[in-house]
Design a protein around this motif. Sequence first.
Motif, PDB file in Angstrom:
ATOM      1  N   GLU A 203      -7.754 -63.825  -2.325  1.00 39.91           N
ATOM      2  CA  GLU A 203      -8.006 -63.203  -1.020  1.00 39.91           C
ATOM      3  C   GLU A 203      -8.897 -61.974  -1.156  1.00 39.91           C
ATOM      4  O   GLU A 203      -9.814 -61.765  -0.350  1.00 39.91           O
ATOM      5  CB  GLU A 203      -6.669 -62.809  -0.384  1.00 39.91           C
ATOM      6  CG  GLU A 203      -6.799 -62.147   0.980  1.00 39.91           C
ATOM      7  CD  GLU A 203      -5.458 -61.739   1.557  1.00 39.91           C
ATOM      8  OE1 GLU A 203      -5.448 -60.863   2.455  1.00 39.91           O
ATOM      9  OE2 GLU A 203      -4.423 -62.274   1.110  1.00 39.91           O
ATOM     10  N   MET A 204      -8.661 -61.165  -2.193  1.00 36.90           N
ATOM     11  CA  MET A 204      -9.482 -59.977  -2.412  1.00 36.90           C
ATOM     12  C   MET A 204     -10.913 -60.351  -2.811  1.00 36.90           C
ATOM     13  O   MET A 204     -11.877 -59.701  -2.401  1.00 36.90           O
ATOM     14  CB  MET A 204      -8.850 -59.096  -3.490  1.00 36.90           C
ATOM     15  CG  MET A 204      -7.533 -58.446  -3.097  1.00 36.90           C
ATOM     16  SD  MET A 204      -7.660 -57.270  -1.714  1.00 36.90           S
ATOM     17  CE  MET A 204      -6.982 -58.280  -0.364  1.00 36.90           C
ATOM     18  N   MET A 205     -11.055 -61.414  -3.620  1.00 38.00           N
ATOM     19  CA  MET A 205     -12.393 -61.868  -3.994  1.00 38.00           C
ATOM     20  C   MET A 205     -13.168 -62.336  -2.773  1.00 38.00           C
ATOM     21  O   MET A 205     -14.352 -62.033  -2.604  1.00 38.00           O
ATOM     22  CB  MET A 205     -12.309 -62.987  -5.041  1.00 38.00           C
ATOM     23  CG  MET A 205     -11.970 -62.518  -6.434  1.00 38.00           C
ATOM     24  SD  MET A 205     -12.262 -63.768  -7.718  1.00 38.00           S
ATOM     25  CE  MET A 205     -10.889 -64.880  -7.423  1.00 38.00           C
ATOM     26  N   GLU A 206     -12.500 -63.091  -1.917  1.00 32.44           N
ATOM     27  CA  GLU A 206     -13.177 -63.585  -0.717  1.00 32.44           C
ATOM     28  C   GLU A 206     -13.584 -62.440   0.209  1.00 32.44           C
ATOM     29  O   GLU A 206     -14.604 -62.509   0.893  1.00 32.44           O
ATOM     30  CB  GLU A 206     -12.265 -64.567   0.023  1.00 32.44           C
ATOM     31  CG  GLU A 206     -12.941 -65.230   1.203  1.00 32.44           C
ATOM     32  CD  GLU A 206     -12.135 -66.391   1.770  1.00 32.44           C
ATOM     33  OE1 GLU A 206     -12.619 -67.007   2.742  1.00 32.44           O
ATOM     34  OE2 GLU A 206     -11.034 -66.688   1.249  1.00 32.44           O
ATOM     35  N   LYS A 207     -12.815 -61.376   0.205  1.00 31.86           N
ATOM     36  CA  LYS A 207     -13.096 -60.240   1.083  1.00 31.86           C
ATOM     37  C   LYS A 207     -14.177 -59.324   0.527  1.00 31.86           C
ATOM     38  O   LYS A 207     -15.035 -58.832   1.279  1.00 31.86           O
ATOM     39  CB  LYS A 207     -11.808 -59.439   1.309  1.00 31.86           C
ATOM     40  CG  LYS A 207     -11.946 -58.316   2.327  1.00 31.86           C
ATOM     41  CD  LYS A 207     -10.582 -57.701   2.632  1.00 31.86           C
ATOM     42  CE  LYS A 207     -10.699 -56.632   3.719  1.00 31.86           C
ATOM     43  NZ  LYS A 207      -9.373 -56.048   4.049  1.00 31.86           N
ATOM     44  N   TYR A 208     -14.182 -59.105  -0.796  1.00 30.10           N
ATOM     45  CA  TYR A 208     -15.063 -58.080  -1.365  1.00 30.10           C
ATOM     46  C   TYR A 208     -16.144 -58.617  -2.301  1.00 30.10           C
ATOM     47  O   TYR A 208     -16.941 -57.834  -2.816  1.00 30.10           O
ATOM     48  CB  TYR A 208     -14.213 -57.044  -2.113  1.00 30.10           C
ATOM     49  CG  TYR A 208     -13.348 -56.230  -1.183  1.00 30.10           C
ATOM     50  CD1 TYR A 208     -13.921 -55.340  -0.283  1.00 30.10           C
ATOM     51  CD2 TYR A 208     -11.958 -56.372  -1.181  1.00 30.10           C
ATOM     52  CE1 TYR A 208     -13.135 -54.601   0.598  1.00 30.10           C
ATOM     53  CE2 TYR A 208     -11.167 -55.636  -0.318  1.00 30.10           C
ATOM     54  CZ  TYR A 208     -11.756 -54.761   0.569  1.00 30.10           C
ATOM     55  OH  TYR A 208     -10.986 -54.037   1.438  1.00 30.10           O
ATOM     56  N   ASN A 209     -16.190 -59.927  -2.534  1.00 30.06           N
ATOM     57  CA  ASN A 209     -17.179 -60.489  -3.457  1.00 30.06           C
ATOM     58  C   ASN A 209     -18.271 -61.284  -2.753  1.00 30.06           C
ATOM     59  O   ASN A 209     -18.888 -62.158  -3.341  1.00 30.06           O
ATOM     60  CB  ASN A 209     -16.493 -61.418  -4.481  1.00 30.06           C
ATOM     61  CG  ASN A 209     -15.688 -60.664  -5.515  1.00 30.06           C
ATOM     62  OD1 ASN A 209     -15.424 -59.486  -5.363  1.00 30.06           O
ATOM     63  ND2 ASN A 209     -15.291 -61.347  -6.570  1.00 30.06           N
ATOM     64  N   MET A 210     -18.535 -60.974  -1.510  1.00 34.34           N
ATOM     65  CA  MET A 210     -19.553 -61.721  -0.779  1.00 34.34           C
ATOM     66  C   MET A 210     -20.956 -61.426  -1.307  1.00 34.34           C
ATOM     67  O   MET A 210     -21.805 -62.327  -1.384  1.00 34.34           O
ATOM     68  CB  MET A 210     -19.481 -61.392   0.710  1.00 34.34           C
ATOM     69  CG  MET A 210     -18.169 -61.798   1.370  1.00 34.34           C
ATOM     70  SD  MET A 210     -17.753 -63.557   1.169  1.00 34.34           S
ATOM     71  CE  MET A 210     -19.061 -64.323   2.126  1.00 34.34           C
ATOM     72  N   GLU A 211     -21.221 -60.182  -1.686  1.00 32.02           N
ATOM     73  CA  GLU A 211     -22.564 -59.808  -2.149  1.00 32.02           C
ATOM     74  C   GLU A 211     -22.708 -59.926  -3.660  1.00 32.02           C
ATOM     75  O   GLU A 211     -23.751 -60.333  -4.169  1.00 32.02           O
ATOM     76  CB  GLU A 211     -22.874 -58.370  -1.717  1.00 32.02           C
ATOM     77  CG  GLU A 211     -22.871 -58.183  -0.200  1.00 32.02           C
ATOM     78  CD  GLU A 211     -22.995 -56.721   0.192  1.00 32.02           C
ATOM     79  OE1 GLU A 211     -23.034 -55.864  -0.728  1.00 32.02           O
ATOM     80  OE2 GLU A 211     -23.056 -56.438   1.398  1.00 32.02           O
ATOM     81  N   LYS A 212     -21.667 -59.564  -4.382  1.00 33.86           N
ATOM     82  CA  LYS A 212     -21.676 -59.637  -5.837  1.00 33.86           C
ATOM     83  C   LYS A 212     -20.238 -59.598  -6.324  1.00 33.86           C
ATOM     84  O   LYS A 212     -19.335 -59.188  -5.576  1.00 33.86           O
ATOM     85  CB  LYS A 212     -22.467 -58.476  -6.449  1.00 33.86           C
ATOM     86  CG  LYS A 212     -21.907 -57.095  -6.121  1.00 33.86           C
ATOM     87  CD  LYS A 212     -22.771 -56.004  -6.742  1.00 33.86           C
ATOM     88  CE  LYS A 212     -22.206 -54.613  -6.406  1.00 33.86           C
ATOM     89  NZ  LYS A 212     -23.030 -53.541  -7.013  1.00 33.86           N
ATOM     90  N   PRO A 213     -19.980 -60.025  -7.560  1.00 30.93           N
ATOM     91  CA  PRO A 213     -18.599 -60.004  -8.051  1.00 30.93           C
ATOM     92  C   PRO A 213     -18.094 -58.581  -8.266  1.00 30.93           C
ATOM     93  O   PRO A 213     -18.672 -57.814  -9.026  1.00 30.93           O
ATOM     94  CB  PRO A 213     -18.665 -60.782  -9.372  1.00 30.93           C
ATOM     95  CG  PRO A 213     -20.094 -60.707  -9.795  1.00 30.93           C
ATOM     96  CD  PRO A 213     -20.900 -60.640  -8.538  1.00 30.93           C
ATOM     97  N   ILE A 214     -17.035 -58.230  -7.576  1.00 27.09           N
ATOM     98  CA  ILE A 214     -16.372 -56.931  -7.726  1.00 27.09           C
ATOM     99  C   ILE A 214     -14.953 -57.143  -8.242  1.00 27.09           C
ATOM    100  O   ILE A 214     -14.524 -56.514  -9.211  1.00 27.09           O
ATOM    101  CB  ILE A 214     -16.340 -56.165  -6.382  1.00 27.09           C
ATOM    102  CG1 ILE A 214     -17.747 -55.717  -5.982  1.00 27.09           C
ATOM    103  CG2 ILE A 214     -15.398 -54.952  -6.488  1.00 27.09           C
ATOM    104  CD1 ILE A 214     -18.343 -54.640  -6.863  1.00 27.09           C
TER     105      ILE A 214
END
Length: 267
Positions: A203-214
């Motif tokens: 869920e966190m990846m889908e929310k914050y990794n749209m532009e680059k992997p965070i």
Amino acid sequence: MIENSEPRTLSFDNTEIAFKSKSDKDLERAYWLFKIIANNFLTKVGPSMTNFALNIGLPIQGIIRSTIFKHFCGGETIEGCETAINELGENGVGTILDYSVEGEETESAFDACCEEVLRTVSAASKNKYIPFSVFKPTGLGRFELFEKVNAKETLTESEQAEYQRMLDRTDRICKACHEAGVKVLVDAEHSWIQDAIDDIAREMMEKYNMEKPIVYNTYQLYRSDKLASLKADFEYAKVRGFHMGAKNCTRCLYGNRTCTCYTNGLC
């Protein structure tokens, strides 16, 4: 939007490179420390003997600090770790500040852990030698709560509120990393709560990794079922259009965990 890259390998076969930053004295201390650690009798009686000596007031803190602590610990605070961070960084080794508190039970302890992790994020944003932040989900919420969620048991109303507070702490950390441009590793936990943690990390990846992997999840590939989990998350990321961050966690021949981190999406 999944990025592929060749993982960078670092070999420690070349001892000139591996121990470049160490003095002869450092290497000699390390040699004798590991000789002692390899002694089963000493490792069994050592903790109790040390606690006994501390309890009766023997002045052994200086000995501990100049031997075991000096070799294995970077410091007790973020500021206290700066010397070790810079020394490692100047020799091509990055540092991850891991505030690995777990097993707490109170909301105040979970809030304190969240704040300390946020401090490590701030430190990472200002220091090129700190490429990642990291946190343990069980430092932000009760272990028993993760167990119930993982087992898909119905939570009480108070437990639902408690679980939401844990999610809010997790989101605070991931949001801070996103805003600071700092990659964050979600540490792996015990197998009987890992599915719940995988769901949160996804869920966190889908929310914050749209532009680059965070946000990076940890995949325990020494487990027979985790390759399928990795592939499923890869396909989900492709469908949903976000970058997937993956940390490969394996076990060496001696049973110790060693983690290889890939910093450019899924490798």
